[in-house]
Design a protein around this motif. Structure first.
Motif, PDB file in Angstrom:
ATOM      1  N   ALA A   1       8.266  36.507 -38.200  1.00  0.00           N
ATOM      2  CA  ALA A   1       7.319  37.276 -37.386  1.00  0.00           C
ATOM      3  C   ALA A   1       7.940  37.815 -36.107  1.00  0.00           C
ATOM      4  O   ALA A   1       7.375  38.714 -35.473  1.00  0.00           O
ATOM      5  CB  ALA A   1       6.106  36.401 -37.032  1.00  0.00           C
ATOM      6  N   ALA A   2       9.113  37.298 -35.724  1.00  0.00           N
ATOM      7  CA  ALA A   2       9.711  37.626 -34.428  1.00  0.00           C
ATOM      8  C   ALA A   2       9.842  39.127 -34.158  1.00  0.00           C
ATOM      9  O   ALA A   2       9.477  39.591 -33.062  1.00  0.00           O
ATOM     10  CB  ALA A   2      11.071  36.939 -34.296  1.00  0.00           C
ATOM     11  N   PRO A   3      10.386  39.942 -35.085  1.00  0.00           N
ATOM     12  CA  PRO A   3      10.521  41.379 -34.768  1.00  0.00           C
ATOM     13  C   PRO A   3       9.188  42.036 -34.406  1.00  0.00           C
ATOM     14  O   PRO A   3       9.115  42.823 -33.453  1.00  0.00           O
ATOM     15  CB  PRO A   3      11.111  41.969 -36.062  1.00  0.00           C
ATOM     16  CG  PRO A   3      11.821  40.828 -36.712  1.00  0.00           C
ATOM     17  CD  PRO A   3      10.982  39.629 -36.404  1.00  0.00           C
ATOM     18  N   GLU A   4       8.121  41.735 -35.149  1.00  0.00           N
ATOM     19  CA  GLU A   4       6.818  42.326 -34.863  1.00  0.00           C
ATOM     20  C   GLU A   4       6.209  41.744 -33.594  1.00  0.00           C
ATOM     21  O   GLU A   4       5.541  42.452 -32.827  1.00  0.00           O
ATOM     22  CB  GLU A   4       5.876  42.112 -36.053  1.00  0.00           C
ATOM     23  CG  GLU A   4       6.287  42.853 -37.321  1.00  0.00           C
ATOM     24  CD  GLU A   4       6.377  44.349 -37.098  1.00  0.00           C
ATOM     25  OE1 GLU A   4       5.395  44.932 -36.590  1.00  0.00           O
ATOM     26  OE2 GLU A   4       7.436  44.939 -37.419  1.00  0.00           O
ATOM     27  N   MET A   5       6.415  40.444 -33.358  1.00  0.00           N
ATOM     28  CA  MET A   5       5.922  39.826 -32.134  1.00  0.00           C
ATOM     29  C   MET A   5       6.576  40.457 -30.905  1.00  0.00           C
ATOM     30  O   MET A   5       5.915  40.706 -29.892  1.00  0.00           O
ATOM     31  CB  MET A   5       6.203  38.319 -32.163  1.00  0.00           C
ATOM     32  CG  MET A   5       5.389  37.539 -33.184  1.00  0.00           C
ATOM     33  SD  MET A   5       5.965  35.818 -33.375  1.00  0.00           S
ATOM     34  CE  MET A   5       5.678  35.182 -31.726  1.00  0.00           C
ATOM     35  N   MET A   6       7.879  40.715 -31.010  1.00  0.00           N
ATOM     36  CA  MET A   6       8.607  41.310 -29.887  1.00  0.00           C
ATOM     37  C   MET A   6       8.089  42.716 -29.584  1.00  0.00           C
ATOM     38  O   MET A   6       7.968  43.111 -28.419  1.00  0.00           O
ATOM     39  CB  MET A   6      10.103  41.321 -30.192  1.00  0.00           C
ATOM     40  CG  MET A   6      10.721  39.914 -30.254  1.00  0.00           C
ATOM     41  SD  MET A   6      12.408  39.867 -30.915  1.00  0.00           S
ATOM     42  CE  MET A   6      13.329  40.560 -29.550  1.00  0.00           C
ATOM     43  N   LYS A   7       7.764  43.466 -30.626  1.00  0.00           N
ATOM     44  CA  LYS A   7       7.243  44.822 -30.429  1.00  0.00           C
ATOM     45  C   LYS A   7       5.850  44.797 -29.815  1.00  0.00           C
ATOM     46  O   LYS A   7       5.556  45.519 -28.862  1.00  0.00           O
ATOM     47  CB  LYS A   7       7.202  45.565 -31.766  1.00  0.00           C
ATOM     48  CG  LYS A   7       8.559  45.942 -32.331  1.00  0.00           C
ATOM     49  CD  LYS A   7       8.389  46.658 -33.660  1.00  0.00           C
ATOM     50  CE  LYS A   7       9.738  46.980 -34.295  1.00  0.00           C
ATOM     51  NZ  LYS A   7       9.570  47.659 -35.618  1.00  0.00           N
TER      52      LYS A   7
ATOM     53  N   LEU B   1       4.110  42.225 -28.314  1.00  0.00           N
ATOM     54  CA  LEU B   1       3.869  41.438 -27.104  1.00  0.00           C
ATOM     55  C   LEU B   1       4.950  41.612 -26.043  1.00  0.00           C
ATOM     56  O   LEU B   1       4.869  40.999 -24.975  1.00  0.00           O
ATOM     57  CB  LEU B   1       3.737  39.959 -27.473  1.00  0.00           C
ATOM     58  CG  LEU B   1       2.643  39.632 -28.503  1.00  0.00           C
ATOM     59  CD1 LEU B   1       2.716  38.177 -28.912  1.00  0.00           C
ATOM     60  CD2 LEU B   1       1.269  39.967 -27.954  1.00  0.00           C
ATOM     61  N   GLY B   2       5.978  42.419 -26.331  1.00  0.00           N
ATOM     62  CA  GLY B   2       7.040  42.657 -25.355  1.00  0.00           C
ATOM     63  C   GLY B   2       7.942  41.457 -25.125  1.00  0.00           C
ATOM     64  O   GLY B   2       8.483  41.289 -24.029  1.00  0.00           O
TER      65      GLY B   2
ATOM     66  N   THR C   1      -0.966  28.977 -33.583  1.00  0.00           N
ATOM     67  CA  THR C   1       0.037  29.950 -33.166  1.00  0.00           C
ATOM     68  C   THR C   1      -0.412  31.375 -33.476  1.00  0.00           C
ATOM     69  O   THR C   1      -0.117  32.307 -32.715  1.00  0.00           O
ATOM     70  CB  THR C   1       1.383  29.665 -33.869  1.00  0.00           C
ATOM     71  OG1 THR C   1       1.767  28.318 -33.618  1.00  0.00           O
ATOM     72  CG2 THR C   1       2.474  30.597 -33.356  1.00  0.00           C
ATOM     73  N   GLY C   2      -1.105  31.552 -34.586  1.00  0.00           N
ATOM     74  CA  GLY C   2      -1.558  32.890 -34.939  1.00  0.00           C
ATOM     75  C   GLY C   2      -2.683  33.410 -34.075  1.00  0.00           C
ATOM     76  O   GLY C   2      -2.991  34.614 -34.118  1.00  0.00           O
ATOM     77  N   ALA C   3      -3.294  32.551 -33.261  1.00  0.00           N
ATOM     78  CA  ALA C   3      -4.459  32.956 -32.477  1.00  0.00           C
ATOM     79  C   ALA C   3      -4.145  33.246 -31.016  1.00  0.00           C
ATOM     80  O   ALA C   3      -5.017  33.734 -30.292  1.00  0.00           O
ATOM     81  CB  ALA C   3      -5.537  31.867 -32.556  1.00  0.00           C
ATOM     82  N   VAL C   4      -2.911  32.957 -30.578  1.00  0.00           N
ATOM     83  CA  VAL C   4      -2.609  33.078 -29.154  1.00  0.00           C
ATOM     84  C   VAL C   4      -2.010  34.452 -28.826  1.00  0.00           C
ATOM     85  O   VAL C   4      -1.520  35.172 -29.705  1.00  0.00           O
ATOM     86  CB  VAL C   4      -1.648  31.952 -28.701  1.00  0.00           C
ATOM     87  CG1 VAL C   4      -2.284  30.594 -28.927  1.00  0.00           C
ATOM     88  CG2 VAL C   4      -0.316  32.031 -29.457  1.00  0.00           C
ATOM     89  N   HIS C   5      -2.043  34.793 -27.516  1.00  0.00           N
ATOM     90  CA  HIS C   5      -1.586  36.110 -27.072  1.00  0.00           C
ATOM     91  C   HIS C   5      -0.610  36.055 -25.902  1.00  0.00           C
ATOM     92  O   HIS C   5      -0.007  37.075 -25.561  1.00  0.00           O
ATOM     93  CB  HIS C   5      -2.786  36.978 -26.664  1.00  0.00           C
ATOM     94  CG  HIS C   5      -3.701  37.311 -27.800  1.00  0.00           C
ATOM     95  ND1 HIS C   5      -4.655  36.428 -28.277  1.00  0.00           N
ATOM     96  CD2 HIS C   5      -3.796  38.434 -28.564  1.00  0.00           C
ATOM     97  CE1 HIS C   5      -5.321  36.994 -29.282  1.00  0.00           C
ATOM     98  NE2 HIS C   5      -4.817  38.202 -29.473  1.00  0.00           N
ATOM     99  N   LYS C   6      -0.455  34.888 -25.259  1.00  0.00           N
ATOM    100  CA  LYS C   6       0.402  34.772 -24.094  1.00  0.00           C
ATOM    101  C   LYS C   6       1.569  33.833 -24.378  1.00  0.00           C
ATOM    102  O   LYS C   6       1.468  32.931 -25.202  1.00  0.00           O
ATOM    103  CB  LYS C   6      -0.400  34.244 -22.892  1.00  0.00           C
ATOM    104  CG  LYS C   6      -1.526  35.159 -22.443  1.00  0.00           C
ATOM    105  CD  LYS C   6      -2.268  34.550 -21.262  1.00  0.00           C
ATOM    106  CE  LYS C   6      -3.405  35.456 -20.805  1.00  0.00           C
ATOM    107  NZ  LYS C   6      -4.149  34.854 -19.655  1.00  0.00           N
ATOM    108  N   MET C   7       2.653  34.033 -23.644  1.00  0.00           N
ATOM    109  CA  MET C   7       3.832  33.211 -23.834  1.00  0.00           C
ATOM    110  C   MET C   7       3.537  31.743 -23.555  1.00  0.00           C
ATOM    111  O   MET C   7       4.028  30.852 -24.269  1.00  0.00           O
ATOM    112  CB  MET C   7       4.962  33.707 -22.915  1.00  0.00           C
ATOM    113  CG  MET C   7       6.300  33.032 -23.148  1.00  0.00           C
ATOM    114  SD  MET C   7       6.949  33.342 -24.807  1.00  0.00           S
ATOM    115  CE  MET C   7       8.443  32.356 -24.757  1.00  0.00           C
ATOM    116  N   SER C   8       2.720  31.467 -22.558  1.00  0.00           N
ATOM    117  CA  SER C   8       2.419  30.074 -22.209  1.00  0.00           C
ATOM    118  C   SER C   8       1.698  29.358 -23.343  1.00  0.00           C
ATOM    119  O   SER C   8       1.986  28.196 -23.642  1.00  0.00           O
ATOM    120  CB  SER C   8       1.570  30.023 -20.938  1.00  0.00           C
ATOM    121  OG  SER C   8       0.360  30.752 -21.117  1.00  0.00           O
ATOM    122  N   THR C   9       0.772  30.051 -24.002  1.00  0.00           N
ATOM    123  CA  THR C   9       0.055  29.424 -25.106  1.00  0.00           C
ATOM    124  C   THR C   9       0.904  29.374 -26.376  1.00  0.00           C
ATOM    125  O   THR C   9       0.739  28.484 -27.204  1.00  0.00           O
ATOM    126  CB  THR C   9      -1.273  30.155 -25.381  1.00  0.00           C
ATOM    127  OG1 THR C   9      -1.053  31.575 -25.359  1.00  0.00           O
ATOM    128  CG2 THR C   9      -2.305  29.802 -24.336  1.00  0.00           C
TER     129      THR C   9
END
Length: 407
Positions: free
Chosen positions: A19-25, A27-28, A79-87
């Motif tokens: 999931a990393a490539p899509e997460m990086m796009k 969520l920055g 993990t699939g429900a969070v939106h911030k780096m801290s969570t």
């Protein structure tokens, strides 16, 4: 059944790298961020090794493993429900806590079901589950991600884990309670003190005293060297293929799984080889495993260090496959070695302590590799340094790990 749980375990780890490539796009996130998520997982996983081994030896495999599997499956879905780096960090910490008892439990179950001379091959088979997971993950998870989005990876793999936890609790039995074994088979299993939790006498050695033994420290240091490079592969292999060799998302489902097939072969063939050496009375179970680990560590170091110096995708995949073959031979034999070094009642504890050393130290490798990539724009130094550290495992297992713990 323990192989199935190992596959689920590593599906829940590998989904981050897919999931990393899509997460990086979306969520920055940076490569350092992805590495940090791998690191916090490893730290929590490592720290929980210490109490998990004691809990398994104290309360038994069935209860501890079932609770752990449900716990880490829930963390995966979170993990699939969070939106911030801290969570994200919090969810990876919870995942590490839940997954900690998995492999010590497998080592303990192996000590119930197999005499010592059989444990190398048995361990190689169940430890190959840690490679089947990443091998199966790319095509399966890429399909799910393309179809449903990257968050669906975490929801679906988490749900699968909960279903398997229920199945394990219902169907798993120790040999003395299994109706599928003949009396002759049970006698063979019990020939070296295996067979059930009740057949294993309580050790006179206290848990904290295990750290006084030279062989235990050799296992801790040696597994640190092994897991350092292992974590780099687990976290960054898909990103490496995407960024350096420009593999598309659809192609990633095929190419990212190929190197792990080498890991499966290394696990099973390594266990088979140590069994044959013992069967032919060429050497002892401990020496056979130490020799295989040492030779594989040197071979892995050479192959991993060569990765940055090749350019073609085919040659790169060949080297990555060979590297994981040697690394997997090391991890399988290291887990089997716990059953040879430890007293029967403390196999899970010694295996967990070894795993603690591997993942607590090896936890640094993803974030270090991420910093190297972000700073230099290249994976070369990450692979070369990782290969050299992997080679040091030969020194630890050959020169420090020698004698079993005597009561």
């Amino acid at each position: 059944m323990v192989v199935d749980r190992g596959i689920i375990n590593y599906l829940d780890r590998a989904n981050l790298s897919i999931a990393a490539p899509e997460m990086m796009k979306e969520l920055g996130l940076t490569a350092t961020d992805i590495g940090l998520l791998g690191t916090v997982f490893s730290w929590s996983y490592a720290l929980m090794q210490l109490p998990s081994g004691w809990l398994i030896d104290r309360f038994g495999t069935k209860k501890v493993y079932t609770i752990a599997l449900i716990w880490w499956s829930g963390a995966t879905m979170l993990t699939g429900a969070v939106h911030k780096m801290s969570t994200f960090i919090m969810s990876r910490v919870l995942l590490g806590v839940g997954e900690a008892p998995c492999f010590p439990t497998m080592a303990k179950i192996t000590s119930y079901w197999f005499p010592k001379k059989e444990r190398g091959l048995a361990t190689g088979i169940w430890d190959s589950s840690s490679k089947w997971g990443p091998a199966i993950a790319p095509p399966l998870l890429v399909f799910l991600m393309v179809t449903f989005g990257w968050r669906a990876l975490f929801y679906i793999t988490g749900a699968i884990g909960i279903v398997f936890a229920i199945g394990f609790f219902i169907f798993y039995k120790n040999p003395d309670k299994s109706r599928k074994l003949s009396e002759m088979e049970l006698e063979y299993i019990q020939s070296e003190g295996a067979g059930s939790e009740h057949s294993i006498q309580t050790s006179k050695i206290k848990w904290g005293e295990l750290f006084k033994y030279r062989s235990v420290w050799g296992m801790i240091l040696g597994f640190f060297c092994t897991i350092w490079i292992w974590n780099i592969f687990l976290v960054f292999l898909p990103l490496f293929l995407t960024n350096v060799h420009h593999v598309s998302l659809k192609e990633l489902g095929i190419y990212a799984g190929i190197p792990w097939l080498g890991g499966i072969f290394g696990n099973i063939f390594g266990g088979y080889l140590t069994k044959k050496l013992v069967d032919k009375e060429i050497t002892t179970p401990i020496k056979a495993k130490r020799a295989l680990i040492s030779i594989s560590a040197i071979s892995a170091a050479i192959v991993v260090c060569a990765v940055p110096f090749v350019t073609g995708l085919a040659m790169t995949l060949t080297l990555l496959t060979l590297a994981l073959c040697f690394i997997s031979a090391m991890t399988g034999s290291a887990w089997a070695l716990a059953g040879d070094i430890a007293p029967p009642s403390m196999v899970a504890s010694v295996g967990a302590i070894q795993n603690f050393g591997g993942y607590f130290g090896g936890a640094f490798s993803p974030v270090v590799a991420g910093i190297i990539v972000d700073t230099t724009g290249s994976y070369s130094l990450a692979f070369i340094s990782g290969g050299l550290i992997a080679g040091c495992a030969a020194l630890c297992y050959w020169f420090i790990v020698k004698n079993p713990i005597q009561e």
